[in-house]
Design an enzyme around this catalytic site. Structure first.
Site, mmCIF file in Angstrom:
data_model
loop_
_atom_site.group_PDB
_atom_site.id
_atom_site.type_symbol
_atom_site.label_atom_id
_atom_site.label_comp_id
_atom_site.label_asym_id
_atom_site.label_seq_id
_atom_site.Cartn_x
_atom_site.Cartn_y
_atom_site.Cartn_z
ATOM 1 N N GLY A 130 0.820 -1.215 0.000
ATOM 2 C CA GLY A 130 0.000 0.000 0.000
ATOM 3 C C GLY A 130 0.848 1.257 0.000
ATOM 4 O O GLY A 130 0.587 2.226 -0.701
ATOM 5 N N ARG A 137 7.240 1.772 1.267
ATOM 6 C CA ARG A 137 7.574 0.360 1.444
ATOM 7 C C ARG A 137 7.996 -0.216 0.082
ATOM 8 O O ARG A 137 8.878 -1.066 0.012
ATOM 9 C CB ARG A 137 6.411 -0.446 2.010
ATOM 10 N N ARG A 156 2.504 11.688 -8.326
ATOM 11 C CA ARG A 156 1.838 11.700 -7.010
ATOM 12 C C ARG A 156 2.616 10.914 -5.949
ATOM 13 O O ARG A 156 2.044 10.371 -4.996
ATOM 14 C CB ARG A 156 0.428 11.113 -7.109
ATOM 15 N N ARG A 185 -0.450 -8.424 -4.105
ATOM 16 C CA ARG A 185 -0.576 -7.399 -3.060
ATOM 17 C C ARG A 185 0.097 -7.940 -1.799
ATOM 18 O O ARG A 185 -0.167 -9.067 -1.376
ATOM 19 C CB ARG A 185 -2.042 -7.093 -2.769
ATOM 20 N N SER A 217 -0.858 -5.229 4.949
ATOM 21 C CA SER A 217 -1.100 -5.504 6.366
ATOM 22 C C SER A 217 -2.601 -5.490 6.595
ATOM 23 O O SER A 217 -3.372 -5.023 5.763
ATOM 24 C CB SER A 217 -0.388 -4.467 7.226
ATOM 25 N N ASP A 255 -2.362 -5.638 13.375
ATOM 26 C CA ASP A 255 -3.133 -5.271 14.562
ATOM 27 C C ASP A 255 -4.257 -6.283 14.741
ATOM 28 O O ASP A 255 -4.606 -7.003 13.807
ATOM 29 C CB ASP A 255 -3.675 -3.834 14.459
ATOM 30 N N ARG A 277 5.766 -2.129 11.034
ATOM 31 C CA ARG A 277 4.966 -2.410 9.835
ATOM 32 C C ARG A 277 5.821 -2.297 8.585
ATOM 33 O O ARG A 277 5.685 -3.074 7.649
ATOM 34 C CB ARG A 277 3.816 -1.388 9.725
HETATM 35 N N1 LIG Z 1 -10.091 -1.129 7.714
HETATM 36 C C1 LIG Z 1 -8.987 -1.595 8.283
HETATM 37 N N2 LIG Z 1 -7.841 -1.575 7.583
HETATM 38 C C2 LIG Z 1 -6.731 -2.009 8.194
HETATM 39 C C3 LIG Z 1 -6.761 -2.472 9.521
HETATM 40 N N3 LIG Z 1 -5.517 -2.799 9.894
HETATM 41 C C4 LIG Z 1 -4.766 -2.543 8.844
HETATM 42 BR BR1 LIG Z 1 -2.924 -2.765 8.825
HETATM 43 N N4 LIG Z 1 -5.458 -2.080 7.791
HETATM 44 C C5 LIG Z 1 -4.848 -1.769 6.477
HETATM 45 O O1 LIG Z 1 -3.937 -0.698 6.710
HETATM 46 C C6 LIG Z 1 -4.383 0.480 6.074
HETATM 47 C C7 LIG Z 1 -5.024 1.342 7.119
HETATM 48 O O2 LIG Z 1 -4.108 1.567 8.180
HETATM 49 C C8 LIG Z 1 -5.371 0.083 4.999
HETATM 50 O O3 LIG Z 1 -4.709 0.142 3.739
HETATM 51 C C9 LIG Z 1 -5.763 -1.357 5.343
HETATM 52 O O4 LIG Z 1 -5.552 -2.234 4.241
HETATM 53 C C10 LIG Z 1 -7.971 -2.508 10.220
HETATM 54 O O5 LIG Z 1 -8.061 -2.926 11.384
HETATM 55 N N5 LIG Z 1 -9.075 -2.069 9.556
#
Ligand SMILES: Nc1nc2c(nc(Br)n2[C@@H]2O[C@H](CO)[C@@H](O)[C@H]2O)c(=O)[nH]1
Length: 235
Positions: A23, A27, A46, A90, A93, A207, A220
């Protein structure tokens, strides 16, 4: 139609047929500088950095996807439909929503349920199931087994919202056996399927919504070695 609006590359072949997509573009830079031989940057539009190099002699690219399905939807669409990319892996995390899914576990998304309306563009007469490509899944599982890296495989949720107004809504997805929440895989799986290409999502749990544990931002970015080994071998 290259260069595309979001990727400033004017020749075919600059981007490899297989692209790793974290993402975070930082990274992508870390991966290119750490794992690839002779990485060459091909995009900075961007600040969504993209690099092409070789891993053990194989040409491979790595590029950030951004957070959320609109973002990965744009970049993966352009890679798959205008730059001849055949495989997108992909690497990301996620947040665990099952008791037995611990932080630092590795999850491979066999399917990606979603709250997104991304599938509405296809006007299907039912509920589409965004699914990882079997050839990539089979190879990824073989690599993980050969390297004795434990992986959990199952349904993940690609959400549009990180801060949900109903914080406990994830429990309804957990009841359906969904392993973890992230925000990108479903759009990637749909774009790949629609383009007749391959995609897979390999995640490290950073997490847990169950235990409320979390890894630090620094962890991370740098401590995803096992996931990287699978993804690079897969590429
Ligand atoms: N919605 C969601 N996205 C998460 C979470 N933990 C992580 Br790491 N992500 C991912 O991390 C980014 C948000 O911190 C997004 O790109 C998600 O793919 C979570 O608990 N919830």
């Amino acid at each position: 139609m290259i260069p595309t609006p979001h990727i400033n590359v004017s020749e075919q072949g600059v981007i490899a047929e297989t692209v790793l997509m974290p993402g975070d573009p930082l990274r992508a830079k870390f991966i290119a500088e750490t794992y690839l031989e002779n990485p060459v940057q091909f995009n900075s539009v961007r600040n969504m950095f993209g690099f092409t190099g070789t891993y053990k002699g194989k040409k491979v690219s790595v590029m950030g996807s951004g957070m959320g399905m609109p973002s990965i939807g744009i970049y993966s669409y352009e890679l798959l439909n205008f730059y001849g990319v055949k495989n997108i892996i992909r690497i990301g995390s996620c947040g665990a929503i099952q008791e037995d899914v611990k932080i630092r576990d590795i999850i491979i998304g066999m399917s990606a349920s979603t709250t997104s309306n991304y599938a509405s563009q296809y006007n299907l007469p039912g509920t589409y199931a965004p699914t990882a490509s079997w050839p990539l899944m089979k190879k990824a599982l073989t690599i993980a087994e050969n390297k004795a890296i434990p992986v959990k495989v199952g349904n993940i949720l690609s959400a549009d919202i990180f801060y949900d107004d109903e914080p406990e809504v994830w429990k309804r997805w957990a009841r359906m056996g969904v392993l973890a929440i992230e925000m990108e895989a479903a759009a990637l799986y749909m774009n790949a399927a629609r383009a007749g290409a391959n995609a897979i999502c390999i995640l490290t749990v950073s997490d847990s919504l169950v235990s409320h544990e979390a890894t630090s931002a620094e962890e991370r970015q740098t401590s995803f070695t096992n996931m990287m080994e699978i993804a690079l071998e897969l590429a």
